[in-house]
Design a protein around this motif. Structure first.
Motif, PDB file in Angstrom:
ATOM      1  N   ASP A 105      -8.547  -1.569  -5.378  1.00  0.00           N
ATOM      2  CA  ASP A 105      -7.659  -1.405  -6.523  1.00  0.00           C
ATOM      3  C   ASP A 105      -8.394  -0.839  -7.721  1.00  0.00           C
ATOM      4  O   ASP A 105      -7.785  -0.208  -8.590  1.00  0.00           O
ATOM      5  N   TYR A 112       0.832  -1.203   0.000  1.00  0.00           N
ATOM      6  CA  TYR A 112       0.000   0.000   0.000  1.00  0.00           C
ATOM      7  C   TYR A 112       0.868   1.255   0.000  1.00  0.00           C
ATOM      8  O   TYR A 112       0.559   2.241  -0.668  1.00  0.00           O
ATOM      9  N   HIS A 147      -9.545  -7.435  -5.783  1.00  0.00           N
ATOM     10  CA  HIS A 147      -9.325  -6.064  -6.255  1.00  0.00           C
ATOM     11  C   HIS A 147     -10.350  -5.114  -5.635  1.00  0.00           C
ATOM     12  O   HIS A 147     -10.025  -3.984  -5.252  1.00  0.00           O
ATOM     13  N   ASN A 193      -9.515  -4.569  -1.921  1.00  0.00           N
ATOM     14  CA  ASN A 193      -8.336  -3.715  -1.773  1.00  0.00           C
ATOM     15  C   ASN A 193      -8.531  -2.316  -2.357  1.00  0.00           C
ATOM     16  O   ASN A 193      -7.614  -1.498  -2.309  1.00  0.00           O
ATOM     17  N   THR A 222       2.310   1.649  -3.471  1.00  0.00           N
ATOM     18  CA  THR A 222       1.290   2.141  -4.399  1.00  0.00           C
ATOM     19  C   THR A 222       1.046   3.630  -4.195  1.00  0.00           C
ATOM     20  O   THR A 222       0.924   4.391  -5.158  1.00  0.00           O
ATOM     21  N   ARG A 271      -0.363  -4.488  -7.586  1.00  0.00           N
ATOM     22  CA  ARG A 271      -1.734  -4.827  -7.196  1.00  0.00           C
ATOM     23  C   ARG A 271      -2.135  -6.221  -7.676  1.00  0.00           C
ATOM     24  O   ARG A 271      -2.934  -6.903  -7.025  1.00  0.00           O
TER      25      ARG A 271
END
Length: 317
Positions: free
Chosen positions: A139, A3, A134, A137, A6, A204
């Protein structure tokens, strides 16, 4: 750590957008560029899911039109502790899937008809679990914002190329670059944005594979699906994705892999590495259970014979 990485990559992408704006129009250009990026992110937050589904001509299915697929997603969503997302089917021969939506409460998962025809029930469950990972999260929002900013950088780069060719001789104090510098920005800025976008997407994907295996309880289901998808996307081109490659990172497998040049800048990790990581999550035991993963899935109570029969059925029938 994923995280944090990202977040840093997203910050770097936004900073790149501002730097390109500054190099084109000075400080005023940087401010305008950042405001433009913010406005695009707000627009993407509220409209990206509907836009992507509309671009792919996805049709929503329910308990009446695709009962087994919808039931499967419902069970997996409960495993993941997520609200039930909308389920879509995309008429496309290439086997693939994607998720979209600004948050878990407004999420959607989609599978192509090619995927539903190619994979068995367990493999489809692994893919849907990956897409739900996804969603869990968030994403889907991260990658939508990434695509929006990267697209805006490309738009600025096109403007820089035009200005460098046709207006490079002008002496504009707001522009710290000459015509050659503007052309250089037009070439390097999209490349930098692409590299950052690739790094975010690959981070991811690994995380979604891991969490997806945990959601369905069977890492080998997803590993087997990825093996088939890797062959499928190289065999069957996705014309919709080719026309709009900016959304390629949204898919579980790179839809552009059918083109030789696309693999040089793939937004996805190497499929062999993904499969190896999933296989490493399984625990080698006796011959009777060698194919059984470490965790139980939502259909663990079924007997082997029942499970075998269900694998032969297709969830959209």
């Amino acid at each position: 750590m994923n995280y944090i990485r990202t977040g840093l990559l997203l910050a770097g992408l936004t900073a790149l957008f501002g730097v390109v704006g500054m190099m084109i129009g000075g400080q005023q250009g940087m401010i305008i560029a950042l405001l433009f990026a913010g406005a695009m992110n707000v627009f993407a937050y509220w409209n990206s899911d509907a836009m992507l589904l509309r671009m792919r001509s996805a049709r929503q299915v329910d308990d009446r039109t695709a009962p087994e697929l919808v039931s499967m997603v419902r069970e997996l969503s409960q495993n993941a502790g997520l609200p039930m997302p909308k389920v879509y089917v995309v008429e496309n021969p290439q086997p693939n899937a994607f998720a979209t939506g600004r948050n878990p409460e407004n999420a959607a998962v989609a599978a192509t008809t090619g995927l539903l025809k190619l994979l068995d029930r367990n493999e489809i469950a692994g893919v849907m679990a990956h897409e739900l990972a996804h969603v869990k999260n968030r994403d889907t929002l991260t990658m939508t914002i990434t695509a929006t900013i990267a697209g805006a950088i490309s738009a600025l780069a096109n403007f820089a190329m035009f200005a460098g060719i046709f207006g490079g001789h002008r002496n504009d104090n707001n522009n710290p670059l000459g015509g050659f510098g503007m052309i250089l920005v037009a070439i390097l800025a999209p490349l930098g944005a692409m590299l950052v976008q690739m790094a975010i997407s690959r981070t991811r994907e690994y995380q979604a594979d891991k969490m997806g295996a945990e959601i369905c309880g069977h890492p080998l289901w997803l590993a087997s699906a990825l093996n088939k998808l890797d062959k499928g996307v190289h065999t069957i081109p996705n014309q919709d994705a080719e026309r709009n490659p900016a959304t390629a990172h949204m898919y579980i497998a790179n839809p552009l892999s059918g083109k030789g040049m696309d693999s040089l800048f793939s937004t996805h990790p190497d499929m062999a590495n993904r499969i190896a990581r999933l296989k490493a999550m399984t625990v080698p035991v006796t011959d009777q259970t060698v194919d059984q993963p470490a965790h139980s899935g939502p259909w663990q109570t079924q007997s082997r014979n029942q499970n075998t029969r269900r694998q032969r059925r297709r969830p959209w029938n």
